[in-house]
Design a protein around this motif. Structure first.
Motif, PDB file in Angstrom:
ATOM      1  N   ARG A 176      -5.232   8.310  -5.412  1.00 31.89           N
ATOM      2  CA  ARG A 176      -5.095   8.117  -3.732  1.00 31.89           C
ATOM      3  C   ARG A 176      -6.115   7.423  -2.951  1.00 31.89           C
ATOM      4  O   ARG A 176      -6.366   6.437  -2.216  1.00 31.89           O
ATOM      5  CB  ARG A 176      -4.032   8.974  -2.825  1.00 31.89           C
ATOM      6  N   PHE A 195      -7.537  -0.956  -0.528  1.00 34.98           N
ATOM      7  CA  PHE A 195      -6.476  -1.619   0.170  1.00 34.98           C
ATOM      8  C   PHE A 195      -6.816  -1.862   1.601  1.00 34.98           C
ATOM      9  O   PHE A 195      -6.861  -2.968   2.152  1.00 34.98           O
ATOM     10  CB  PHE A 195      -5.204  -1.151   0.897  1.00 34.98           C
ATOM     11  N   ASN A 196      -7.988  -1.487   2.576  1.00 35.46           N
ATOM     12  CA  ASN A 196      -8.859  -0.963   4.153  1.00 35.46           C
ATOM     13  C   ASN A 196      -9.807  -2.516   3.123  1.00 35.46           C
ATOM     14  O   ASN A 196     -10.172  -3.308   4.034  1.00 35.46           O
ATOM     15  CB  ASN A 196      -9.813  -0.423   3.287  1.00 35.46           C
ATOM     16  N   SER A 243       0.616  -1.903   0.155  1.00 33.82           N
ATOM     17  CA  SER A 243      -0.280  -0.167  -0.073  1.00 33.82           C
ATOM     18  C   SER A 243       0.825   1.229  -0.006  1.00 33.82           C
ATOM     19  O   SER A 243       0.839   2.596  -0.565  1.00 33.82           O
ATOM     20  CB  SER A 243      -0.673  -0.010   1.497  1.00 33.82           C
ATOM     21  N   ILE A 300      -6.883   4.298  -3.614  1.00 34.04           N
ATOM     22  CA  ILE A 300      -6.379   2.875  -3.503  1.00 34.04           C
ATOM     23  C   ILE A 300      -6.636   2.409  -1.979  1.00 34.04           C
ATOM     24  O   ILE A 300      -5.937   1.871  -1.119  1.00 34.04           O
ATOM     25  CB  ILE A 300      -5.152   3.384  -4.063  1.00 34.04           C
ATOM     26  N   ILE A 301      -6.610   3.297  -0.907  1.00 34.75           N
ATOM     27  CA  ILE A 301      -6.612   2.962   0.322  1.00 34.75           C
ATOM     28  C   ILE A 301      -7.505   2.596   0.606  1.00 34.75           C
ATOM     29  O   ILE A 301      -8.121   1.828   1.902  1.00 34.75           O
ATOM     30  CB  ILE A 301      -6.275   4.804   1.367  1.00 34.75           C
TER      31      ILE A 301
END
Length: 277
Positions: free
Chosen positions: A245, A252-253, A232, A248-249
């Motif tokens: 971003r 990934f969560n 990440s 993406i966060i």
């Protein structure tokens, strides 16, 4: 697959099945007879209800007794205890009968509460006992009574009784470890890897320890837990767009949540805490 039966000295049927459960405690699978247990409790509850009504009526009758002797039963245990000697022990007889029935009822209630907490057997162990009952070691129709259909059959794995419980459940693992253990061991046998192994002296057949698979899945889980945060950071470093971003966060969560559910068997509170962090 070569095998040797360490239970040859046991008579085929219940003795041999019990011996198999001894060396493989996970096969200690029995019915809890939920309907019969509940029916037994209902009968005792109904009996106690009638006894309670009789006791209340007898207490009222003794209270309004003209002589005054029976009215003392509700005030002093001594007089109630001595009532049997005086020929007025109807209430005492009911109390003693209720006491005996209450002990039987409470014991059954506590036992049923414990039995209801027993876990269901795993699919793996249930299939194992189904196959064993129809294996060459047990012979044809090793059990031919009405109870022979309790565990189902190898031909119809889903024909078992719905109220089965196990006395020795397998350690509860995450979904990934359970899937890996079952599918890996099955595939090892299918590809013929068991030909080069010697039968176990205890179990009499070639087998693989699922603990070995669990150690491998533990290492896989540990490596993923280390790589996901690093990945990440690396991805976020290369992306300049703030919108990208944030996406993406969020991705990934979601990935971390899925890993926690499938690889770590995490609880809901733990998932919220970790994903928030």
């Amino acid at each position: 697959m070569s095998s040797q039966d360490p239970l040859d000295r046991f008579v085929i049927g219940y003795p041999k099945l019990a011996a198999q459960m001894e060396i493989l405690p996970e096969l200690a699978i029995f019915r809890r007879f939920g309907a019969l247990n509940a029916q037994n409790l209902l009968y005792m509850q109904a009996e106690l209800t009638y006894l309670e009504e009789e006791l209340r009526e007898q207490q009222l009758a003794d209270k309004i007794d003209g002589s005054g002797k029976r009215s003392k039963f509700a005030l002093d245990w001594y007089w109630l205890r001595e009532s049997e000697k005086n020929g007025t022990g109807e209430q005492l007889e009911l109390v003693m009968k209720i006491r005996e029935k209450m002990k039987e009822y409470n014991d059954a209630l506590v036992q049923q509460a414990k039995i209801l907490k027993y876990p269901k057997p795993s699919t793996w162990d249930l299939h194992h006992i189904q196959n064993y009952l129809q294996s060459a070691a047990m012979g044809d129709l090793a059990l031919n009574g009405s109870d022979a259909e309790i565990w189902g059959s190898a031909c119809d794995h889903k024909s078992y009784k719905p109220d089965l419980v196990t006395l020795c459940p397998r350690a509860k693992k995450d979904a990934f470890s359970a899937w890996a253990a079952e599918s890996t061991i099955t595939n090892l046998f299918r590809c013929g890897c068991a030909r080069h192994m010697k039968p176990s002296r205890v179990h009499g057949v070639v087998g693989y320890e699922d603990s070995t698979i669990y150690r491998i899945t533990y290492w896989i889980t540990s490596i993923l837990a280390s790589l996901i945060p690093i990945a990440s950071i690396a991805v976020l470093y290369r992306v300049q767009s703030m919108t990208a971003r944030l996406g993406i966060i969020a991705g990934f969560n979601v990935l971390v949540s899925i890993c926690l559910m499938g690889l770590a068997n995490a609880k809901r509170a733990e998932m919220f805490a970790i994903t928030a962090a």
